[in-house]
Design a protein around this motif. Structure first.
Motif, PDB file in Angstrom:
ATOM      1  N   GLU A   1       0.831  -1.205   0.000  1.00  0.00           N
ATOM      2  CA  GLU A   1       0.000   0.000   0.000  1.00  0.00           C
ATOM      3  C   GLU A   1       0.870   1.261   0.000  1.00  0.00           C
ATOM      4  OE1 GLU A   1      -2.388  -0.647   3.437  1.00  0.00           O
ATOM      5  OE2 GLU A   1      -3.904  -1.824   2.341  1.00  0.00           O
ATOM      6  N   LYS A   2       1.991   1.210   0.693  1.00  0.00           N
ATOM      7  CA  LYS A   2       2.884   2.369   0.710  1.00  0.00           C
ATOM      8  C   LYS A   2       3.578   2.540  -0.647  1.00  0.00           C
ATOM      9  CE  LYS A   2       3.636   2.465   5.688  1.00  0.00           C
ATOM     10  NZ  LYS A   2       4.590   2.340   6.810  1.00  0.00           N
TER      11      LYS A   2
ATOM     12  N   ARG B   1       2.227   1.693  -3.473  1.00  0.00           N
ATOM     13  CA  ARG B   1       1.159   2.249  -4.311  1.00  0.00           C
ATOM     14  C   ARG B   1       1.039   3.764  -4.107  1.00  0.00           C
ATOM     15  NH1 ARG B   1      -4.612  -0.194  -3.026  1.00  0.00           N
ATOM     16  NH2 ARG B   1      -4.191   0.946  -1.101  1.00  0.00           N
ATOM     17  N   SER B   2       1.104   4.212  -2.857  1.00  0.00           N
ATOM     18  CA  SER B   2       1.045   5.645  -2.569  1.00  0.00           C
ATOM     19  C   SER B   2       2.223   6.384  -3.196  1.00  0.00           C
ATOM     20  CB  SER B   2       1.036   5.888  -1.057  1.00  0.00           C
ATOM     21  OG  SER B   2      -0.171   5.475  -0.487  1.00  0.00           O
ATOM     22  N   ARG B   3       3.394   5.775  -3.109  1.00  0.00           N
ATOM     23  CA  ARG B   3       4.587   6.402  -3.679  1.00  0.00           C
ATOM     24  C   ARG B   3       4.453   6.527  -5.201  1.00  0.00           C
ATOM     25  NH1 ARG B   3       8.601  10.013  -3.023  1.00  0.00           N
ATOM     26  NH2 ARG B   3      10.494   9.416  -4.159  1.00  0.00           N
TER      27      ARG B   3
ATOM     28  N   THR C   1       2.332   9.426  -6.124  1.00  0.00           N
ATOM     29  CA  THR C   1       3.056  10.684  -6.014  1.00  0.00           C
ATOM     30  C   THR C   1       4.007  10.883  -7.186  1.00  0.00           C
ATOM     31  OG1 THR C   1       2.939  10.616  -3.599  1.00  0.00           O
ATOM     32  CG2 THR C   1       4.649  12.000  -4.572  1.00  0.00           C
TER      33      THR C   1
ATOM     34  N   GLU D   1      -4.682  10.145  -4.837  1.00  0.00           N
ATOM     35  CA  GLU D   1      -3.796  10.162  -3.679  1.00  0.00           C
ATOM     36  C   GLU D   1      -4.586   9.989  -2.389  1.00  0.00           C
ATOM     37  OE1 GLU D   1      -0.296  12.274  -3.325  1.00  0.00           O
ATOM     38  OE2 GLU D   1      -0.351  13.185  -5.310  1.00  0.00           O
ATOM     39  N   ASN D   2      -5.751  10.637  -2.295  1.00  0.00           N
ATOM     40  CA  ASN D   2      -6.574  10.518  -1.092  1.00  0.00           C
ATOM     41  C   ASN D   2      -7.143   9.105  -0.946  1.00  0.00           C
ATOM     42  OD1 ASN D   2      -6.125  13.197  -0.473  1.00  0.00           O
ATOM     43  ND2 ASN D   2      -7.995  13.923  -1.455  1.00  0.00           N
TER      44      ASN D   2
ATOM     45  N   TYR E   1      -5.926   6.264  -2.216  1.00  0.00           N
ATOM     46  CA  TYR E   1      -4.902   5.243  -2.055  1.00  0.00           C
ATOM     47  C   TYR E   1      -3.858   5.579  -0.995  1.00  0.00           C
ATOM     48  CZ  TYR E   1      -6.430   2.802  -6.312  1.00  0.00           C
ATOM     49  OH  TYR E   1      -7.144   2.090  -7.249  1.00  0.00           O
ATOM     50  N   HIS E   2      -3.981   6.728  -0.344  1.00  0.00           N
ATOM     51  CA  HIS E   2      -2.931   7.148   0.596  1.00  0.00           C
ATOM     52  C   HIS E   2      -2.831   6.184   1.775  1.00  0.00           C
ATOM     53  CE1 HIS E   2      -0.126   9.785   2.594  1.00  0.00           C
ATOM     54  NE2 HIS E   2      -0.852   9.714   3.697  1.00  0.00           N
ATOM     55  N   SER E   3      -1.585   5.853   2.143  1.00  0.00           N
ATOM     56  CA  SER E   3      -1.400   4.947   3.285  1.00  0.00           C
ATOM     57  C   SER E   3      -0.151   5.309   4.086  1.00  0.00           C
ATOM     58  CB  SER E   3      -1.291   3.499   2.799  1.00  0.00           C
ATOM     59  OG  SER E   3      -0.199   3.354   1.913  1.00  0.00           O
TER      60      SER E   3
ATOM     61  N   SER F   1       6.398   5.968   2.948  1.00  0.00           N
ATOM     62  CA  SER F   1       7.094   4.693   2.837  1.00  0.00           C
ATOM     63  C   SER F   1       8.538   4.834   3.316  1.00  0.00           C
ATOM     64  CB  SER F   1       7.068   4.200   1.386  1.00  0.00           C
ATOM     65  OG  SER F   1       7.600   5.165   0.504  1.00  0.00           O
TER      66      SER F   1
END
Length: 212
Positions: free
Chosen positions: A128-129, A131-133, A136, A145-146, A148-150, A153
């Motif tokens: 998940e982190k 994916r967030s990266r 970005t 971003e909201n 999928y944000h976790s 990382s």
């Protein structure tokens, strides 16, 4: 670019170059060119195909499986599945909205995403982190971003994400062995599928963002 191609091919080739090299909202001129020839559903389908092909091609390289030489084979386009998937998608899911011009492909992409999170061979929190990266790095809109944000990382996870987006051939045998030693070959595959899937769909999102 060859000058003897049919005129309707040129915009899609420029679209492909833009999608791969500079994923971002389409320049006004290219947007006008491509929408003059293709429907929104067709462009969405093309973008999704590019995203999946590009992401999983990079996965092949990251796994150290890129062939030294690959023959070119021409095969017929496969027949689309005849059965529909029954997928329940929350209204807040941004990819469902992004792919709404192609409902069948939307549902199949969501099914693929759901399958990724059922593999359980690599720590979900770390995926998940990553994916967030990727969200970005590929500069998707805030709705992605909201959703999928976790959280931030670690440096190692950032490095893996950055390598996948910017320098795919920088993956080393040592990196692969370290992941296999900790999570096994299935863990390495789980990680790479996550990278490929979200590298692809976030490129679709940022490229087609001008429609949203």
């Amino acid at each position: 670019m060859p000058n003897d191609l049919p005129k309707h091919w040129l915009p899609i080739l420029k679209f492909t170059d833009h999608f791969i090299n500079t994923p971002s909202p389409l320049p006004h001129e290219l947007f006008a060119e491509i929408t003059d020839i293709y429907t929104k559903a067709e462009i969405t389908e093309i973008a999704l195909g590019l995203g999946l092909f590009h992401g999983f091609s990079k996965m092949l390289i990251a796994l150290g499986r890129e062939p030294v030489e690959m023959d070119t084979t021409i095969i017929p386009t496969p027949t689309a599945p005849m059965t529909k998937l029954e997928i329940q998608v929350p209204d807040s899911h941004p990819v469902a909205s992004l792919l709404s011009p192609t409902p069948d492909l939307r549902d199949r992409w969501i099914d693929l995403e759901n399958t990724l999170w059922k593999m359980n061979n690599y720590p979900r929190m770390e995926l998940e982190k990553i994916r967030s990266r990727l969200a970005t790095l590929l500069d998707v809109s805030l709705e992605y971003e909201n959703f999928y944000h976790s959280g931030d990382s670690s440096r190692d996870l950032q490095n893996i994400s950055d390598q996948f987006v910017f320098d795919i051939r920088s993956f080393t045998d040592e990196q692969r062995r370290a992941i296999i030693d900790e999570f096994g070959s299935d863990g390495l595959l789980n990680l790479m599928i996550c990278l490929a899937l979200y590298d692809g769909i976030f490129r679709v999102a940022t490229t087609l963002d001008s429609w949203h």
